[in-house]
Motif scaffolding. Structure first.
Motif, short mmCIF file in Angstrom:
data_model
loop_
_atom_site.label_atom_id
_atom_site.label_comp_id
_atom_site.label_asym_id
_atom_site.label_seq_id
_atom_site.Cartn_x
_atom_site.Cartn_y
_atom_site.Cartn_z
N CYS A 143 0.85 -1.18 0.00
CA CYS A 143 0.00 0.00 0.00
C CYS A 143 0.90 1.24 0.00
O CYS A 143 1.77 1.36 0.86
N CYS A 174 0.87 3.13 3.45
CA CYS A 174 1.57 2.40 4.51
C CYS A 174 3.08 2.45 4.27
O CYS A 174 3.86 2.64 5.20
N HIS A 195 -6.66 4.66 8.12
CA HIS A 195 -6.28 3.63 7.16
C HIS A 195 -6.39 2.23 7.76
O HIS A 195 -6.81 1.30 7.09
N HIS A 217 -7.06 -0.98 3.03
CA HIS A 217 -6.07 -0.56 2.04
C HIS A 217 -6.73 -0.48 0.66
O HIS A 217 -6.71 -1.44 -0.09
N ASN A 229 -5.78 1.17 -1.95
CA ASN A 229 -4.91 1.54 -3.07
C ASN A 229 -3.63 0.71 -3.10
O ASN A 229 -2.54 1.26 -3.17
N ILE A 230 -3.73 -0.60 -3.06
CA ILE A 230 -2.54 -1.45 -3.09
C ILE A 230 -2.00 -1.53 -4.51
O ILE A 230 -2.76 -1.65 -5.47
#
Length: 57
Positions: A13, A16, A41, A46, A48-49
């Motif tokens: 991510c 992250c 988050h 997540h 938008n990995i």
């Protein structure tokens, strides 16, 4: 966050990755203060990995 998108490894991510590896992400926080973006988050997941390359293709 464009820097995180460029250097984020596949399967990770971007948010992250940036918050774990960029000291600027949390520099405005006091000691022992939670990052509101990180907490949000963790609660919301997540979305938008970065996709991994498939071995089948």
């Amino acid at each position: 966050m464009s820097v995180a998108n460029q250097s984020t490894p596949p399967g990770e991510c971007p948010q992250c990755w940036q918050h774990a590896h960029d000291p600027r992400a949390h520099r405005n926080l006091r000691p022992r203060e939670d990052c509101p973006q990180c907490v949000d988050h963790m609660v919301n997941g997540h979305p938008n990995i970065v996709p991994r390359k498939s071995r089948w293709w």
